[in-house]
Scaffold this motif. Structure first.
Motif, PDB file in Angstrom:
ATOM      1  N   THR A  19      45.884  55.316  32.318  1.00 59.21           N
ATOM      2  CA  THR A  19      46.482  56.460  33.009  1.00 59.21           C
ATOM      3  C   THR A  19      45.572  57.681  32.935  1.00 59.21           C
ATOM      4  OG1 THR A  19      47.671  57.124  31.023  1.00 59.21           O
ATOM      5  CG2 THR A  19      48.840  55.706  32.581  1.00 59.21           C
ATOM      6  N   SER A  20      44.871  57.826  31.825  1.00 57.11           N
ATOM      7  CA  SER A  20      43.891  58.887  31.635  1.00 57.11           C
ATOM      8  C   SER A  20      42.937  58.413  30.544  1.00 57.11           C
ATOM      9  CB  SER A  20      44.580  60.206  31.249  1.00 57.11           C
ATOM     10  OG  SER A  20      45.285  60.049  30.039  1.00 57.11           O
ATOM     11  N   LYS A  21      42.034  59.277  30.123  1.00 59.12           N
ATOM     12  CA  LYS A  21      41.056  58.867  29.117  1.00 59.12           C
ATOM     13  C   LYS A  21      41.768  58.437  27.836  1.00 59.12           C
ATOM     14  CE  LYS A  21      36.904  60.156  26.799  1.00 59.12           C
ATOM     15  NZ  LYS A  21      36.608  60.886  25.638  1.00 59.12           N
ATOM     16  N   ASP A  22      41.538  57.188  27.432  1.00 58.50           N
ATOM     17  CA  ASP A  22      42.080  56.607  26.197  1.00 58.50           C
ATOM     18  C   ASP A  22      43.601  56.544  26.141  1.00 58.50           C
ATOM     19  OD1 ASP A  22      39.480  56.232  25.229  1.00 58.50           O
ATOM     20  OD2 ASP A  22      39.440  58.235  24.326  1.00 58.50           O
ATOM     21  N   MET A  23      44.292  56.598  27.284  1.00 61.77           N
ATOM     22  CA  MET A  23      45.751  56.508  27.323  1.00 61.77           C
ATOM     23  C   MET A  23      46.153  55.426  28.330  1.00 61.77           C
ATOM     24  SD  MET A  23      46.633  58.621  25.033  1.00 61.77           S
ATOM     25  CE  MET A  23      48.375  58.904  25.198  1.00 61.77           C
ATOM     26  N   PHE A  24      47.245  54.710  28.018  1.00 54.19           N
ATOM     27  CA  PHE A  24      47.618  53.550  28.806  1.00 54.19           C
ATOM     28  C   PHE A  24      49.132  53.454  28.972  1.00 54.19           C
ATOM     29  CE2 PHE A  24      43.729  52.758  26.569  1.00 54.19           C
ATOM     30  CZ  PHE A  24      42.901  52.191  27.515  1.00 54.19           C
ATOM     31  N   ASP A  25      49.559  52.970  30.147  1.00 51.94           N
ATOM     32  CA  ASP A  25      50.916  52.476  30.330  1.00 51.94           C
ATOM     33  C   ASP A  25      50.874  51.006  29.950  1.00 51.94           C
ATOM     34  OD1 ASP A  25      52.206  54.782  31.166  1.00 51.94           O
ATOM     35  OD2 ASP A  25      51.799  54.413  33.281  1.00 51.94           O
ATOM     36  N   ILE A  48      57.234  49.408  29.266  1.00 53.69           N
ATOM     37  CA  ILE A  48      57.619  50.121  28.054  1.00 53.69           C
ATOM     38  C   ILE A  48      57.736  51.600  28.405  1.00 53.69           C
ATOM     39  CG2 ILE A  48      56.962  50.742  25.700  1.00 53.69           C
ATOM     40  CD1 ILE A  48      57.553  47.806  25.918  1.00 53.69           C
ATOM     41  N   ARG A  49      58.881  52.189  28.067  1.00 51.16           N
ATOM     42  CA  ARG A  49      59.134  53.593  28.404  1.00 51.16           C
ATOM     43  C   ARG A  49      58.459  54.543  27.422  1.00 51.16           C
ATOM     44  NH1 ARG A  49      65.454  53.628  28.436  1.00 51.16           N
ATOM     45  NH2 ARG A  49      65.032  52.301  26.684  1.00 51.16           N
ATOM     46  N   ASN A  50      58.475  55.809  27.787  1.00 48.18           N
ATOM     47  CA  ASN A  50      57.987  56.920  26.952  1.00 48.18           C
ATOM     48  C   ASN A  50      56.485  56.885  26.724  1.00 48.18           C
ATOM     49  OD1 ASN A  50      60.621  57.908  26.715  1.00 48.18           O
ATOM     50  ND2 ASN A  50      61.013  56.587  24.959  1.00 48.18           N
ATOM     51  N   GLY A  51      55.733  56.285  27.654  1.00 50.80           N
ATOM     52  CA  GLY A  51      54.281  56.288  27.574  1.00 50.80           C
ATOM     53  C   GLY A  51      53.731  57.519  28.246  1.00 50.80           C
ATOM     54  N   PRO A  52      52.469  57.648  28.371  1.00 51.15           N
ATOM     55  CA  PRO A  52      51.423  56.692  27.998  1.00 51.15           C
ATOM     56  C   PRO A  52      51.157  56.688  26.494  1.00 51.15           C
ATOM     57  CG  PRO A  52      50.431  58.638  28.977  1.00 51.15           C
ATOM     58  CD  PRO A  52      51.915  58.828  29.047  1.00 51.15           C
ATOM     59  N   PHE A  53      50.472  55.613  26.073  1.00 47.01           N
ATOM     60  CA  PHE A  53      50.176  55.395  24.668  1.00 47.01           C
ATOM     61  C   PHE A  53      48.676  55.230  24.473  1.00 47.01           C
ATOM     62  CE2 PHE A  53      54.235  53.353  25.665  1.00 47.01           C
ATOM     63  CZ  PHE A  53      55.076  53.957  24.750  1.00 47.01           C
TER      64      PHE A  53
END
Length: 100
Positions: A19-25, A48-53
């Protein structure tokens, strides 16, 4: 990025989407051997809700969610079943002598 984790004869398939640098859904689905067919959730991707992780957190959360889904379908392994005290419906029990 994909990862497959074996658990109790099934596979938890995890898919990360940047989704962005070093973050994922993250999504996961359950695949595996013939088992209780007709149950909801088998083979269907679940977001999985409440992301990105972060990457490590996304894999961890998806693995735990997949394990819980499999445990719900198959039931808990006998070794992990613990005796849990029952919760009464009416709160603390009172005796007639306790009345004011």
């Amino acid at each position: 990025m994909n990862r497959t984790i074996a658990y109790r004869g099934y596979e938890i398939c995890v898919e990360l989407t940047p989704t962005s640098k070093d973050m994922f859904d993250v999504k996961f689905h359950i695949a595996g051997l013939a088992g209780p067919m007709g149950r909801l959730g088998i083979g269907k991707p679940t977001q999985i809700r409440n992301g990105p992780f972060s990457r490590r957190w996304a894999y961890l959360v998806a693995e735990i969610a997949g394990q819980v889904a499999i445990d719900v379908i198959l039931g808990l392994p006998d070794a992990s079943v613990r005796s849990v005290p029952a919760i009464s419906d009416g709160g603390p029990q009172r005796r007639a002598s306790d009345a004011v």
